[in-house]
Scaffold this motif. Structure first.
Motif, PDB file in Angstrom:
ATOM      1  N   PHE B 226       0.812  -1.213   0.000  1.00 14.39           N
ATOM      2  CA  PHE B 226       0.000   0.000   0.000  1.00 14.39           C
ATOM      3  C   PHE B 226       0.847   1.265   0.000  1.00 14.39           C
ATOM      4  CE2 PHE B 226      -2.945  -3.169   1.915  1.00 14.39           C
ATOM      5  CZ  PHE B 226      -3.880  -3.166   0.891  1.00 14.39           C
ATOM      6  N   ASP B 227       1.983   1.212   0.671  1.00 13.09           N
ATOM      7  CA  ASP B 227       2.826   2.403   0.760  1.00 13.09           C
ATOM      8  C   ASP B 227       3.852   2.428  -0.365  1.00 13.09           C
ATOM      9  OD1 ASP B 227       1.308   2.831   2.973  1.00 13.09           O
ATOM     10  OD2 ASP B 227       2.916   2.577   4.420  1.00 13.09           O
ATOM     11  N   LYS B 228       3.398   2.107  -1.557  1.00 14.10           N
ATOM     12  CA  LYS B 228       4.266   2.221  -2.724  1.00 14.10           C
ATOM     13  C   LYS B 228       4.731   3.666  -2.830  1.00 14.10           C
ATOM     14  CE  LYS B 228       2.372  -1.708  -5.200  1.00 14.10           C
ATOM     15  NZ  LYS B 228       1.188  -2.240  -5.909  1.00 14.10           N
ATOM     16  N   HIS B 230       5.065   5.754  -5.264  1.00  9.52           N
ATOM     17  CA  HIS B 230       4.221   6.681  -6.032  1.00  9.52           C
ATOM     18  C   HIS B 230       2.854   6.873  -5.390  1.00  9.52           C
ATOM     19  CE1 HIS B 230       3.517   2.619  -7.723  1.00  9.52           C
ATOM     20  NE2 HIS B 230       2.281   3.013  -7.774  1.00  9.52           N
ATOM     21  N   ALA B 231       2.399   5.888  -4.606  1.00 16.82           N
ATOM     22  CA  ALA B 231       1.115   6.047  -3.914  1.00 16.82           C
ATOM     23  C   ALA B 231       1.252   7.100  -2.812  1.00 16.82           C
ATOM     24  CB  ALA B 231       0.656   4.713  -3.341  1.00 16.82           C
ATOM     25  N   ASP B 232       2.349   7.035  -2.081  1.00 18.51           N
ATOM     26  CA  ASP B 232       2.559   8.039  -1.037  1.00 18.51           C
ATOM     27  C   ASP B 232       2.836   9.418  -1.640  1.00 18.51           C
ATOM     28  OD1 ASP B 232       1.989   6.441   1.080  1.00 18.51           O
ATOM     29  OD2 ASP B 232       4.038   6.146   1.752  1.00 18.51           O
ATOM     30  N   ALA B 234       1.530  10.425  -4.449  1.00 22.49           N
ATOM     31  CA  ALA B 234       0.222  10.887  -4.928  1.00 22.49           C
ATOM     32  C   ALA B 234      -0.575  11.501  -3.791  1.00 22.49           C
ATOM     33  CB  ALA B 234      -0.550   9.717  -5.542  1.00 22.49           C
ATOM     34  N   LYS B 235      -0.614  10.794  -2.670  1.00 19.05           N
ATOM     35  CA  LYS B 235      -1.376  11.320  -1.531  1.00 19.05           C
ATOM     36  C   LYS B 235      -0.831  12.674  -1.079  1.00 19.05           C
ATOM     37  CE  LYS B 235      -2.442  10.941   3.259  1.00 19.05           C
ATOM     38  NZ  LYS B 235      -3.216  10.257   4.270  1.00 19.05           N
TER      39      LYS B 235
END
Lengths: 359, 359, 359, 359
Positions: B226-228, B230-232, B234-235
């Motif tokens: 979940f903490d990829k 790019h995901a972090d 993005a957030k």
């Protein structure tokens, strides 16, 4: 801190590798007393399942979920809900040639470097098979949201250059599910299927986009300044395998708009306040405003192609590699329930968080 | 759980309202022994400051940061670093008319509904003034990253329909900072300034885009699933005021690409492995692969326009409202250091997290 | 992850060093709409303040709290509440001799080793002066609890070998506050004062115990299996400077009890269920059962004594050191509001968490 | 936020009910590359297992652990480690009479009230059977600690009024494990066994205490001001079923000590600094100082006694209840590996956290 959990109050932790004995998860923080609709959950899993139609991977998994805890007499008890889905149709030998070679645009190289060890079978932890656990978590989240009148509907709005410009208000679950590519636009759906079939012959793959619409959202979900509703949605969605972009409301199109044109006028019917347009995508200042939330997600083409590709092995020696295994041509049809699931998990988490916003 | 903190190891918490006594923050988890370069930090703040050029809001804030703790003999001690920036040039009377009326496409309505109480002065907590604390946090994050050889460079790549297609490799800090709109493309920069000046006369606003490039990133940052990375990212980026979209690497353009075309071939020079192309945007499987990370951010037009707009008041009564106060026409030139700061906070958090990935 | 925050929903972060410009904190997650009673908060701070009576340190601090955010028209807005208390009467020169020498049983050596740098002035971050921020956080927590009918009362039940065996049901705030040592047992209080005065002459210090009683707690607070109510209380209380032990209900005395004797029989009056005895200390299975919660806390003697003590310097060279500065003889009288504050923060956090336990 | 996880970097989440299909857990954040010693883990489970000796419950569980993920070629991969232990010897019918009746000093009443639904079979989630998952987590934590030279040794130091005053330095694992009550003091051990046998005949139960000693701890573990090492230890230990008190170092005995007597003088041999005494229990200012950490834990008597007890049912009607099922007389012999496990989880979490304390 570790990266395999998402959500602050309704928290999903997933585990499992593509070719390990099982994929599974734990949901902690699900309110007690929720009635579990097992057939709904299984149906959600079936929507994600490989082998569901001619255009998907023919890995055969029944993806039957086993709940281990947290449910008593078909109701949640407030204890953590653990579940597992056994892996059954692994064909690990398909991956022997990958033990020491890095597939281009996969996670092989980065996992190897980060951890110094890698379960190469079927992509290990980096496989999209992990998302089966997200769908279980998402389906339980949906059960909570349904009671609150919140509904989430995802569909395929683009594959390659084939774009559907269907009206967001003219979409129903039936139209989506009756399309093998989950595009409710019948004519466009046919073109998408044809494109996928053609690429399958060519051994190539293609990107796509999913649009997601959430209606019935009450005003007030979202926790500024960092846990804005759209920020948490972005993170959750971007964490899905192969996602490259996220936009909500007017999104990238807003770049070229004037403020006078972009602003959503407030109107009212009696005491009920609404906006005339919805460029805001149902979220203002990071908090839902009661209008429909909608967002669009970009997926890159699947990296496994069936032609020779140049790459390197562990020692940096150049070599070629060729796709094996059973793979989709385009990820988006099966990704629809995954996108919905991640949205549901974020929504329910914020729905619960918002219950304690006021004294 | 509350929403005003970001980061797991290097954690920034911000506080303060636009017209309260001060904006500030606390950084907890900054490693001990880091030398603090005060002039660098102040320079970063100056880049975000209103009144810095003819095209920005003329609110006058010197934005001088006061550190209250966590630093001793110019070095971090491992204790939390608290800081405040006093608000000095509030003109709260500009906002009296907003006490009971909701500005279109602002956070007035949603804050009011969520919390049942609202500090309406200058937008209160929802004001972009809050981002001054993000820049302090980001500048300290940058000091850590600099030692690790990681550099973050943002610039304005689009305002309205004016797009720069400058080569990402041909951009330097000087070129960016010498442009009043922070676009390193000299000819395009002039057009952008002209557009802003014209819109200022019209009392209107316009959207824009920022591109951000991060080089020197080691392999291994990012924590699946979940903490990829790019995901972090993005957030963090989506949590900035007015952001509507995020894409990294090939982004939305990947939708129309074939896998055979999109895949980044691995190459090597000796033991050093790299990719020939970089559609992956420096991140594979959520983990940095050593190539440049790059992403693009869409900003909507600022909601405050200087013409009459229809809206409603607290009781749902329809009324009109007109922009007052001192506002920018386009947010992106001043948002560049904010985007960089959020990226820096995410990067340093993952840089520290990665230190304990291996036994 | 960093260590300066406590609470999941109602979260206090503290910052500041004993001889820095200020001590302060941020409360994030306080529900909106709570009326702030400033005189109550100041009164709580006065209870902790040095110089409040003949038996406490004569460092003079007015400990006036400045709120910087999160409050509008005397009500909380849902935004983070930041506050600072300026340090005014630092006498840092008292600590010059400690720059390179480690005081026995202080945190000098461990901070120095852990961080490689140490603000030695007044104990820096390790000083109990940090607890002033806990009392601000605790006093706001108490305002929430008061509305819910929950009251927390701490008192000194032991100093050295002088023990009060006062009946827990016979204790009122007045009796406690009228005693300079906060022991509601008048005769015992006198003996305690005499002991402290004698030790002050001797330049020595002494340990003590605080008992804390919480009434009005509804059934249901506590989140098994790790965040049991008493486990979170234990952590919060043990984090206070100089605390060495925590027990609740029957505590260590339960070791020698039979089950038949220890069990609390359930009784009822109409539908209202209660227990006849309360060895459980108001908590069963980690969840409050509606009876009074009570616990006892052991404090060690203050480490700063006014006689020569053997120790070592940074290089391991043996030397002697002698207490300077202004110090208490016994920490417990001033620690009462700190214990209450930490308990209040835990209680309000669980009170809010419990609001979402059921669907 | 939910309560079934512990640890910030090395995080254990547990799930499962006493009479559900399985108990299990997920460890997220375990560093990659750790070699898994399965026989060590199984041995730890055997130490906790019921039916291991004449004085324990004769529920028969082989407590064999199945790992589902996160391990490849006997090494951790950095992915979450999920594991399950099937429940095999449930005799749920023993609990039918508890469906609507609350056992005194159990969690029946509080779970029922908090969640509105309760899995009454075998105590459900509140059963100490849950701790089997803690022992798996703890045994993996121990594998990490062993490499770092950190060893944890718990033993029974008191049952009822029978106290061992054995020298902490004269204790070995063999002496402990060869005693059926895990008391290394041979003569005392015999008396404890005799007491337990007598109470078994009487159908009664008794409390006890465990002492735990941790050696080899490096200087620097612990994160002020809230996540002090002893505060996190207290929380972890207090979360174990039946624990009523925690003290470390001089503990409650410090109440009656003078500072001059309690202070631990620093000494040195060459550059190596140590303390002459260890009233600090190896922790100063919340950070380990390199000396042995030791603490003592109070356990109440088990609530299930074999005689009639007065209680009430769901409707508040008074009734009597009698213990059934298979239960221990005293929890402490089997709780030794549980205490060690919780200590190990805290230690390894702080061990990893400390790796990033310095720049």
């Amino acid at each position: 801190m570790p990266g395999n959990s998402i959500g602050h109050i309704f928290r999903l932790t997933t585990f499992g590798e593509s070719h390990g004995p099982a994929i599974g998860g734990v949901i902690d923080g699900c309110p007690a007393g929720l009635e579990i609709d097992y057939s709904f959950i299984q149906n959600e899993l079936n929507r994600r399942r490989p082998g569901q139609s001619v255009i998907t991977s023919n890995r055969q998994e029944e993806d039957k979920v086993n709940f281990l805890s947290g449910i008593f007499n078909n109701k949640t008890t407030g204890a953590p809900i653990a579940f597992i889905i056994y892996n059954k149709d692994q064909q690990s030998s398909d991956y022997n040639h990958l033990k020491d070679t890095f597939r281009p645009s996969h996670a092989d190289y980065t996992y190897d470097q980060k951890y110094g060890i890698r379960d190469h079978r079927g992509g290990g932890r980096a496989s999209a098979r992990e998302t089966v656990a997200r769908v279980v978590g998402g389906s339980i989240a949906k059960l909570i949201l349904q009671q609150a009148g919140i509904h989430i509907l995802g569909f395929v709005s683009q594959i390659g250059e084939i774009i559907s410009d269907i009206d967001n208000n003219n979409i129903g679950s039936n139209k989506i599910e009756s399309s093998p590519v989950r595009c409710p636009d019948k004519a466009i759906s046919k073109k998408m299927v044809a494109l996928i079939e053609q690429l399958k012959k060519e051994g190539d793959t293609i990107g796509g986009a999913i649009t997601c619409i959430i209606d019935g959202v009450p005003v007030g979900l979202g926790e500024p300044v960092f846990d804005k509703l759209h920020a948490d949605l972005a993170k959750a969605i971007m964490s899905i395998n192969a996602v490259k972009g996220f936009e909500y409301g007017s999104g990238f199109a807003s770049i070229t708009m004037r403020g006078s044109e972009h602003n959503d006028k407030f109107k009212s019917i009696g005491k009920k306040i609404y906006t005339e347009t919805n460029h805001s995508g149902g979220i203002q200042g990071g908090i839902s405003n009661g209008e429909n939330i909608y967002f669009r997600v970009a997926f890159k083409p699947i990296a496994t192609v069936m032609s020779d590709q140049e790459t390197v092995d562990k020692n940096g020696k150049e070599t070629t590699i060729k796709g094996k295994g059973r793979h989709d041509v385009c990820v988006v049809p099966r990704a629809v329930p995954i996108v919905e699931s991640m949205a549901a998990i974020v929504l329910v988490d914020h729905y619960l968080r918002n219950k304690i916003a006021k004294n």
